[in-house]
Design an enzyme around this catalytic site. Structure first.
Site, short mmCIF file in Angstrom:
data_model
loop_
_atom_site.label_atom_id
_atom_site.label_comp_id
_atom_site.label_asym_id
_atom_site.label_seq_id
_atom_site.Cartn_x
_atom_site.Cartn_y
_atom_site.Cartn_z
N LYS A 1 1.36 -1.25 -0.09
CA LYS A 1 0.17 0.49 0.12
C LYS A 1 0.96 0.84 -0.40
CE LYS A 1 -3.62 -0.44 2.23
NZ LYS A 1 -4.80 -0.50 3.40
N ARG B 1 -3.11 2.41 8.61
CA ARG B 1 -3.24 2.00 8.23
C ARG B 1 -2.26 0.91 7.75
NH1 ARG B 1 -7.88 3.48 4.04
NH2 ARG B 1 -7.98 5.22 4.22
N GLY C 1 -5.98 -11.04 9.17
CA GLY C 1 -6.41 -11.06 10.50
C GLY C 1 -5.29 -10.16 11.12
N MET D 1 -4.42 -6.28 11.40
CA MET D 1 -5.41 -5.15 12.09
C MET D 1 -4.87 -4.23 10.47
SD MET D 1 -4.02 -1.96 14.73
CE MET D 1 -4.38 -0.45 13.91
N ARG E 1 -3.90 -0.10 -7.02
CA ARG E 1 -2.90 -1.35 -7.19
C ARG E 1 -3.25 -2.47 -7.76
NH1 ARG E 1 -6.42 -5.32 -2.20
NH2 ARG E 1 -8.07 -5.21 -3.20
N HIS F 1 -10.13 -41.73 -3.21
CA HIS F 1 -10.02 -42.17 -4.94
C HIS F 1 -10.95 -40.90 -6.00
CE1 HIS F 1 -11.67 -45.16 -7.72
NE2 HIS F 1 -9.89 -45.39 -8.31
N SER G 1 10.69 -41.62 -16.06
CA SER G 1 9.57 -40.11 -15.38
C SER G 1 9.29 -40.33 -13.89
CB SER G 1 8.55 -41.03 -16.02
OG SER G 1 7.21 -40.78 -16.23
N CYS H 1 5.08 -37.94 -14.34
CA CYS H 1 3.77 -38.73 -14.73
C CYS H 1 2.75 -38.63 -13.98
CB CYS H 1 3.67 -39.53 -15.92
SG CYS H 1 4.78 -41.11 -14.75
N TYR I 1 9.40 -33.29 -20.16
CA TYR I 1 8.40 -32.88 -20.39
C TYR I 1 7.37 -33.32 -18.99
CZ TYR I 1 7.87 -38.10 -20.29
OH TYR I 1 8.03 -39.38 -19.50
#
Lengths: 896, 896
Positions: free
Chosen positions: B22, B91, B100, B102, B335, B451, B781, B849, B869
Site C-alpha cells: 500500500k 493503516r 488477520g 489490523m 494496485r 479415490h 519418469s 507422470c 516433459y
C-alpha cells in the site's frame, strides 16, 4: 607394452589386485625363500582385456612363451617333453575367493606321447596313466564345460566291469583304457579331439579361467557380495609336484594354530601317496599332522619351521597346503586362515601376549558376529536327540520348554515357574507378553524378517521360524509333524535358533560363559582363557571407541540388564509396549470415547501408570540419558482385527446373539479407524496432533517422573523423542505442547524442568529437510527400520515372505536391508540428514535406534558418518561396543 | 541512524519490501503527481525492530515527530488542533496482503476538544460527533483488542431507544451520547480511559499494527502461504479526507476495465456522502461510476484521466479507492486488480493489441488455474433449482444425469444412451468403468484426495465428494437427504463440482466454449473474443515452452482426445486398467494357478487382448512417443476383499452351503496374498520378478503391436517403463527379459525392434541411486504420487480423511502434497534424481507422470529442475501447455 605375466619371484603379498590372492601369496612365499614350485602368474589385467575383447591380448601369448621358456630353463625340462615332460597346474586366483569359478586343471603337458615319458621317468606306469586320466577328465569338465557325470559314469562302469570298488584297485592298463574312453567322450561331446599340443592345452585352460569369471554362479556371488564385476581373475601356472608319486610322497593341509579352539600348536591333516584333490574328496582317511613326524621327520621339521616363519610374517593364523614329492617338501598355498569365534578371541590375545600384534590390532582380529555367536547357549551335541522339524535359524540360541500355543497361556504357565516355548503359526504385536514369558519362539510361517524373528532377535531370544512342515493348530492346541507325530500342548520341545532345528524332549543346554561374564557372574581372572580374552578385547574396544552404545529398553528390568552389559544410556524407550496388556482396555476407551470427558477420563487413568513406568526406568538408568519415544503405532493396533470381528458380528447377527449390538458398535469404530496401509497412516506425531492431549499426557508422565526422581535425590536425564516427523512444523507444534506442560509441572512440583526435545529421523522427508527440523530438534535419532521401509517403499511385514527370497536368489540383495543397513540407499539418507542437521545445529546429538544399531557392518557405517551413538537391544550391547571400538580403530572401514 | 520513516514523496512502487504494497503504491501515485492526501510510511524495518525488542526503536519517535511536523506544515494544521484539527488515518500495509492483521484506524487526532473544532470548521456537528464515535469504536476494537460486539450492541440499544433503524437516523446529540458510552466501554474493558492526546493515539495505533503482524490468523496465513515470518509490516499515516462531508462529497472504488468480463471501459461503484467503510458495509446501495459524471463532472473527468494514466503506468488493470471531499478528488489506494479468468485472457490480449505489453508478457497475465476454470461447464445460475446437499468441490464442472448406485448399472444404463451420475459412499478401482460411463460422481465419504476425487480430476470429470448429509444405501438403491427426502435410482440429479452443490432435477448446463475450441468444434476467428484470446495465448505459450506436454492415457479414445488437446505424446499408459472388467477373471486364474501350465494358459489368453490394446494406442499416437508402464498394482487388488469374503465363508459354513468349499479355496488364496500394507507390498517390478512371465507377456504384447503397426505403414514409438524400481539390479533383470523378448519378436515378425526401456522414479531409493539406475534406464519418469507417499510416509488412501484437515488447519500444509508438489521435500528428490541421472547419462530423457504434471505450481518447479516433459490427464493438457510456456517465460519462478 603392458606386463601381463609375473614370475613368482617378481610379486609379493600386497599385489592382490594384480595377481589375485593365491598368486600374491605364492610370490610372497617365493620371496621368503620357501620351497614353492616355480611358476608364474597371468595378471587380472590380462583377464580384463580378454573379457573386454573376447580374446586374449596380443602381447599375452609372447609373454607366456617367454616366462614358460624361463621356467623350462629353471626346471631343465620342457612342457610336454616326450621323455621327461615338465607338467604344470593352472589355477584361478581372484582378489577375493569366489565360488562358481573354474578352479584347477592339473597335469597340463601330458599327451599320448609324454605320458609314456612320464611313465619311464617315474618308473610308474600306473601313476602316469592316472595323471593323464585326471588331466583329460578335468580338462573336459572345466575347460570344455562337459558334464562331469559322463566321466564319473565311465569310471563306475569300468570298476563294475573289473569287479572292484576303489579307484586304487584299477590297474595301469585299466587307466590307459579309461584315458581312451575319456578322449572319446571329449571328441563326441565337444566335437573336437582332446588337444595333444601342450601349449594349446595351457592356452585353453587359461582362457577357460578367464571366462569362468563370468560364470552364472560367480556373477550371482559377486552381485550378492557387492564385489565389482570388473576386477577380473589372475591365473597361476605352477610346476606340478606329485604327492601321489609313491610311499615317500603325500599331501596335506595345516594351520599354524587350532582354528577350532584357538589352542596353540600346529594342527592339520596329512594323506600319504595322494594328490590334494584326494584330501578334499575324502577317499581315504587322513592322518593327523603329527603322524608326519614319524613318517618323514626332515620334512616335518622343515614344515614346522616354515609355519612358524609364516605366522611371524603374516602376524596371524595361517593355513597352508603342501605336498611332499619323494621326500621333498613343496608349499602350494598359504593364506590367513579362517577360524571359529572362540579361536578368534583366544588367538588375538595370544598374539598380543607374544608381542606379535598390538591391542588395537587385536580388536580387528575378532568381530561382533563372532562375539554374538559366543553369547548364545548351545545344545550339547554329544547327547542323542530326535529331530522333528527344521525351520529358519531366525534368532540364535538354544531353548527348551513346554510347547504352548497362545501367549496368554504361555504367560500364565511361565508365571508358575515352568519354562515354555511359544508355538504360533506367526506372531503379531499382541504376542509380545507371550514372547517375553517364553524361553523361545517357534513359528510355522514367516521368514527371518517376520515379526517373530525380528522381535526375538531384538530380545536376544531363541527363535526358529517358518518351520513349514509343522501344522500348528491353535484351536486343538497341538502341532502335527510331517511324519504324522502330534505334539500336544505341555509336551517339552527343544529349539536350536542357530541351526533352525526343532527336537522332541529336553535336550541339555550349555549356558554361554561369555554371557555369564557380561552378567557379572563369571570372573575373567578365573573364568577360563576365552572369558579372559573377551574381557581384554572389550576393554580395548571401549577405550578405542568414538561412538557410545546405548540400549533399546522399555522397562526397568531391561534397563538394568543393559547397564550390566555396558550400555551408557537408553537410546529408545518405546512407550507403546506400555499400552498393552491390562492397559489396552483404557486405550480402547480413549479411542472409542464419544465425548471429551470420556477421552480425558481415559487419559487421566493412564497418566499415573505411565508415570510409574518412567520412574522405574529413570531410576534404573540414573545418571544416564534415556530417550523416550512418544506413542508411535496406529491406534487401530489396539483394536480387534477387522476381519475376525466382521465374521463374529455376521455370525452373531445370523444367530440373533444378545451381544451383537456391542460388537456392532465396536466394529463400526474399527471400520472407521481401519486403514488400507496402516504403516503409512495415522501414526506417530500425526496421532499426537490429531488426538489432542495424548502426547501432553505422556510428556506430563515423563516430567512428573523426572521431578519425583530429582526429589528422591536422583539424576534423571530424560530426552523426549517425537516419532515420524516429516516436517518441522509438526515437531514445533508438539514441542510447544511439551514446553507448556513442563512449565506447569515445574510450578506444581517446584523442580525446574527444561526437557530436551528431539525427533526420530525415519522418513525420507525428514532426512531431506533435516536442516529445517534441526531448528526445533535438540537431537536426532535415526529410525532406520522405518527409514528402510519408506526409502525402499516396502514394509517389513509384507514383503519378506512375498519376495525377499526371490531377491536374494537373484542377487538383488546381499542381505535383507532390515538386517544390515543398505548403505547405498538408506545410508545416504542418514548421511544427508546428519550433515544437514549439523549445518543448522553444529553440536546436534545424533544416534540410531533401529535394528541396525546392533549390526556390525551398519555400526561401521554409522561411525563413518559421524553419529554419536548407536542403540540396540540389551543383548546386542556387547557386540555393538566391540564394533564401535573396531570401527574407530579401522578408520571406519570394515574388513571384508 | 536508520531511516524508519518515508514521506509519500520519497518512495516508489518498487519499494514494497520496505514500505509494503500500500505504501509503495501511495508513494508512486504521489510521484506521478496524482492527488494523494499527504502522508508518510513507517517502514517494515521499524516493525521488525519492534517485534525483536518488544518496543519501538528509539529513533522512531523523533522521526515520526519530524515527519508529522512537516505534514502539519504542508497542511497548515496541527494534529488534534482544538480549532481546526489535522486528522490522520493509520493503516497497515505488508508486502503481501494478509488476512488477520489490523487494518485501519481513521480519524486519529479527535478528542473531546478537537471534535468541537471539527464541528465548527465543518459546520456539521453530526459529522464531527460521528467521526469521533468511529474513532473511539475502531480504536477500542482494533488497537485495544476489545470485543466489537460491545460497541455494536450499544449502537443497537441506542437505536431501539430512539425508535430508529438506521445509523443515519441518529442525531448529533445521539452520537455525542454514543461517544460517551463508547469511552465508558473503553475505560471499563481496558482499564484505562480513551487517550485524549492525539500523539498517544497515533503511537498506540502504530504499535497495534506492528503487533498485529503476529496475530494468530496472520501467523496461520503466513504458515500456509509460506510467507517468511520476519518480513514485518509497514504502517501508513495519511491525512484524513472525508467523503461524508456532505452532498458534494463521496467515496468509491473503481477498475480500469471490467474485472468480471474483461470488457474495455472503466467500471466501479460510487456512494455519495459516505466513507470507504460504508461502501464495504453495504449500508446503502451504491451508484455505478457512470452516475458520477452527472453528479460532479469535473471530478469524474479527472478520475477517468487518472485511471487512464494509472493503467498506462502499471501496464495492467488497476483497481483504485478514491474519495471526493467537497468537490475535490483524492486517491487513497491503487494496485494491480484481481480479475476473473475470462477477464484475464481478454485483458491480456487487449493490452497486447494496444501495444502496452508484449506477447511474452501476456502469458504471464493469465494462469493455468484460470484456463482450467474456463474449461469447466457451469450451471446456468439464472434458473431456479432445489439444493439437496453440499459436499466438497472435488473436481469442477457441472453434470446432470440419473442417479445410479453401482458401477455395473451405471455402465449398462449409459450404454443405452442415458446420462448417469454415479452415486457411491466411496469409490475404489473397481468403479472405474462406472466412473468412465458417468457424467459425474457423487460420494458421501472421502475428501478432496479420496479415490473418487483424484480419479475424477484425472478424467476431468465432475465430482462432488464427502457430501456427508446424504445417506447412501446401495442395497436399496437410494439416498436419503438430511431433510428426509429420498432420491431413488433413476431420478435425475445435477451436481456442481465447482461449488460442491447437489441439486434435484435437471439444471440446465452451459457448455464451455473454450473446450469446444480445444476439441476443434469452435473456430477462434468466429468464436468470440474469449476463444480468440485463448487461441492467441496458447500459441504464444507453445512457442515459449521449453518443456513438452504429454498425456496420461490408457486407451485409443483418450489418446485421440489428448492429441486434439495438444499433447505431443503419452507419458503414462497404465496397463492395469486393461486388466479390469471382463479380463479380471483371467487375472484371477493367473493368481490362483496351481501349475505352470495353468499360469501360462492365463498369460496366453491375456496376450492377444493386450496386443490389441497397444495397437489401438500406438495407432492413435502414431509418430509420437508412448510410454507404457508394465503392471503396477498389487495382485490382490484383483481378488475379493478379505473381510467380505471371510464373512461370506463363515456364514456359508454356518449354513452348510454347497459352494462353501469353492469360497474357502478362494479365501485361502486371498489370505495368502493379503498384505498389511499393500502400498508397500508386492507391486510393480517386484511382481514382475516374482510372477515369472507376466512382464515378458506384456513386453511381447507391446512389441508385437509395434511390429503390426510398422507393417501397416505406421510410426509406432513405444517406450517401456518399469514401475517401482528401487535398485538398478531390479531394472537390469527385467530389461534382460524385455531384450530377450524383443529378439524373439524381431525374428518372428521380421521387424527390427529395439525397445527403449526406462523406469519410474517413484521411490526415495530410486532417486538417491539414480546415477546407478541411469546405467540401465534410457529414460526416467517421475511418479510423484508414489514418491510423495514414500517421502512423507503416508498413503493417499489413508491419511487424507484421518488428518489432512488437521494439518491444513494447523498450517502444516498449505495444499495437500498430493495436489501440488511439496517442492521442499519431494521436490528435492526430483532434483537429486535428475542431476544424478544426467551425470551418468547426459541426454537422459526426464518426465513426470504423477498427478502433479497438471498442477501449475508444480509445472514451474519441473521446468526449473530441467525436466523434458510433463504428462497429465488429457483434459489438463491445455493447462499444462500454458504453464509450460509461462514457466519458460518467467525464468521458472511463479508469480505469487
Amino acid at each position: 607394452m603392458p606386463k601381463y605375466v609375473y614370475d613368482f619371484t617378481e610379486g609379493n603379498k600386497d599385489m592382490k589386485d594384480l595377481l589375485g590372492g593365491k598368486g600374491a601369496n605364492l610370490a610372497e612365499m617365493t620371496r621368503m625363500g620357501l620351497p614353492v614350485p616355480p611358476g608364474f602368474t597371468i595378471t587380472t589385467e590380462a583377464c580384463k582385456a580378454y573379457l573386454a575383447n573376447g580374446s586374449s591380448p596380443d602381447e599375452l601369448s609372447q609373454q607366456v612363451s617367454d616366462y614358460l621358456a624361463a621356467l623350462e630353463k629353471v626346471m631343465g625340462r620342457t612342457l610336454g617333453d616326450h621323455d621327461d615332460p615338465l607338467l604344470v597346474s593352472v589355477r584361478s586366483g581372484a582378489k577375493f575367493s569366489m565360488p562358481g569359478m573354474m578352479e584347477t586343471v592339473l597335469n597340463i603337458g601330458l599327451n599320448d606321447v609324454s605320458v609314456e615319458g612320464l611313465a619311464k621317468v617315474s618308473g610308474n606306469e600306473r601313476f602316469a596313466q592316472d595323471s593323464y586320466r585326471r588331466l583329460v577328465q578335468m580338462f573336459g569338465k572345466t575347460v570344455l564345460g562337459l558334464e562331469g557325470d559322463l566321466f564319473e559314469h565311465a569310471i563306475d562302469d569300468l570298476k563294475k566291469d573289473r569287479g572292484v570298488t576303489q579307484d586304487t584297485d584299477l590297474t595301469a592298463e585299466d587307466l590307459a583304457g579309461l584315458v581312451a574312453t575319456f578322449k572319446g567322450i571329449v571328441k563326441t561331446e565337444s566335437g573336437a579331439p582332446f588337444p595333444q599340443d601342450p601349449r594349446i592345452q595351457l592356452d585353453m585352460a587359461v582362457e577357460a579361467v578367464f571366462r569362468s569369471w563370468n560364470a552364472d554362479r560367480a556373477i550371482l556371488y559377486r552381485r550378492q557380495e557387492r564385489i565389482p564385476a570388473d576386477l577380473g581373475t589372475a591365473v597361476n601356472i605352477c610346476t606340478m609336484v606329485f604327492g601321489n608319486y609313491g610311499e615317500n610322497s603325500g599331501t596335506g593341509v595345516a594351520f599354524t594354530r587350532d582354528p577350532a579352539t584357538g589352542a596353540k600348536g600346529v594342527y592339520g591333516d596329512y594323506l600319504e601317496n595322494a594328490q590334494g584333490e584326494d584330501v578334499v574328496a575324502g577317499i581315504r582317511n587322513t592322518l593327523s599332522l603329527a603322524a608326519l613326524e614319524g613318517i618323514d621327520k626332515a620334512s616335518y621339521d622343515q614344515l614346522l619351521d616354515i609355519m612358524r616363519r609364516l605366522e611371524e610374517h603374516y602376524q596371524d593364523l595361517c593355513d597352508i597346503e603342501f605336498t611332499i614329492e619323494r621326500g621333498k617338501l613343496w608349499m602350494l598355498q598359504t593364506r590367513v586362515g579362517k577360524r571359529t569365534a572362540q579361536a578368534a578371541f583366544r588367538i588375538a590375545t595370544q598374539l598380543v601376549d607374544e608381542g606379535v600384534i598390538t591391542d588395537d590390532e587385536a580388536i580387528q582380529r575378532v568381530s561382533g558376529d563372532q562375539l554374538a555367536q559366543l553369547m548364545f547357549p548351545r545344545f550339547d551335541s554329544s547327547v542323542p536327540r530326535t529331530l522333528v522339524a527344521k525351520g529358519m535359524n531366525a534368532s540364535p540360541g538354544a531353548a527348551v520348554g513346554k510347547a504352548v500355543f497362545d501367549s496368554d497361556s504361555a504367560e500364565a504357565l511361565a508365571r508358575t515357574g515352568e519354562k515354555v516355548i511359544l508355538v504360533r503359526r506367526e506372531t503379531n504385536p499382541d504376542d509380545l507378553h507371550g514372547m517375553i514369558a517364553a524361553q523361545g519362539i517357534l513359528t510355522s510361517r514367516g521368514g527371518k524378517t517376520s515379526h517373530a524373528a525380528v522381535v526375538a532377535r531384538g530380545m536376544g531370544k531363541t527363535c526358529v521360524c517358518g518351520a513349514d512342515s509343522l501344522l500348528v493348530d491353535t484351536k486343538l492346541r497341538q502341532m502335527t509333524c510331517s511324519d504324522g507325530r502330534v505334539i500336544k500342548e505341555g509336551e517339552v520341545i527343544s529349539i536350536d535358533g542357530t541351526s533352525g532345528e526343532v527336537f522332541l524332549g529336553d535336550v541339555p543346554v550349555a549356558p554361554s560363559p561369555v554371557v555369564q561374564y557380561f552378567e557379572g557372574n563369571l570372573d575373567p581372572a578365573t573364568g577360563g582363557e576365552l572369558v579372559a580374552a573377551v574381557d581384554r578385547v572389550m576393554a580395548v574396544a571401549d577405550r578405542a571407541a568414538r561412538m557410545k552404545v546405548r540400549a533399546n529398553a522399555d522397562n526397568g528390568e531391561d534397563c538394568a540388564r543393559a547397564r550390566r552389559f555396558g550400555a551408557v544410556g537408553v537410546g529408545l524407550c518405546r512407550t507403546e509396549h506400555m499400552f498393552l496388556g491390562d492397559r489396552r482396555a483404557m486405550v480402547e476407551r480413549l479411542i472409542l470415547a464419544d465425548t471429551d470427558e470420556e477421552k480425558q477420563g481415559a487419559l487421566d487413568a493412564l497418566l499415573p501408570m505411565q508415570r510409574q513406568d518412567f520412574v522405574e526406568i529413570l531410576e534404573a538408568m540414573d545418571g544416564l540419558p534415556v530417550t523416550i519415544r512418544l506413542l508411535d503405532p496406529p491406534l487401530h493396533e489396539f483394536l480387534p482385527d477387522i476381519t475376525e470381528l466382521s465374521v463374529k458380528v455376521a455370525l452373531a447377527e445370523s444367530r440373533n446373539d444378545d451381544d451383537r449390538a456391542d460388537n456392532l458398535r465396536l466394529l463400526e469404530a474399527v471400520r472407521r479407524l481401519h486403514e488400507a496401509n496402516p504403516m503409512l497412516g495415522l501414526r506417530g506425531v500425526r496421532l499426537g496432533l490429531v488426538i489432542g492431549g495424548l502426547f501432553a499426557m505422556q510428556a506430563r508422565a515423563i516430567l512428573e517422573a523426572t521431578a519425583e526422581r530429582v526429589k528422591a535425590g536422583g539424576d534423571p536425564r530424560p530426552e523426549i523423542m517425537v516419532p515420524l516427523v516429516g516436517a518441522v512444523q509438526e515437531l514445533e507444534s508438539i514441542k510447544e505442547e511439551i514446553v507448556h506442560v513442563a512449565k506447569e509441572v515445574s510450578v506444581a512440583t517446584g523442580v525446574d524442568l527444561q526437557p530436551m526435545v528431539g525427533t526420530m529421523i525415519e522418513l525420507p522427508r525428514a532426512a531431506l529437510t533435516a536442516d529445517l527440523i534441526a531448528e526445533a530438534a535438540e537431537f536426532f535419532s535415526f529410525g532406520t527400520n522405518d527409514l528402510t521401509q519408506t526409502t525402499w517403499g516396502f514394509s517389513r511385514d509384507d514383503v519378506e515372505a512375498a519376495f525377499f527370497s526371490h531377491y536374494l536368489e537373484k542377487g538383488i540383495f546381499k542381505d535383507s536391508p532390515f538386517e544390515s543397513l543398505d548403505t547405498e540407499g538408506v545410508g545416504q539418507m542418514v548421511k544427508i540428514a546428519a550433515a544437514k542437521g549439523r549445518r543448522t545445529r553444529p553440536g546436534l546429538k545424533l544416534g540410531v535406534c533401529g535394528e541396525h544399531g546392533g549390526d556390525p557392518a551398519s555400526i561401521h557405517f554409522f561411525n563413518e558418518v559421524g553419529l554419536d551413538y548407536v542403540s540396540c537391544s540389551p543383548f546386542r550391547v556387547p557386540v555393538a561396543r566391540l564394533e564401535a571400538g573396531r570401527s574407530a580403530g579401522s578408520g571406519g572401514s570394515d574388513t571384508r
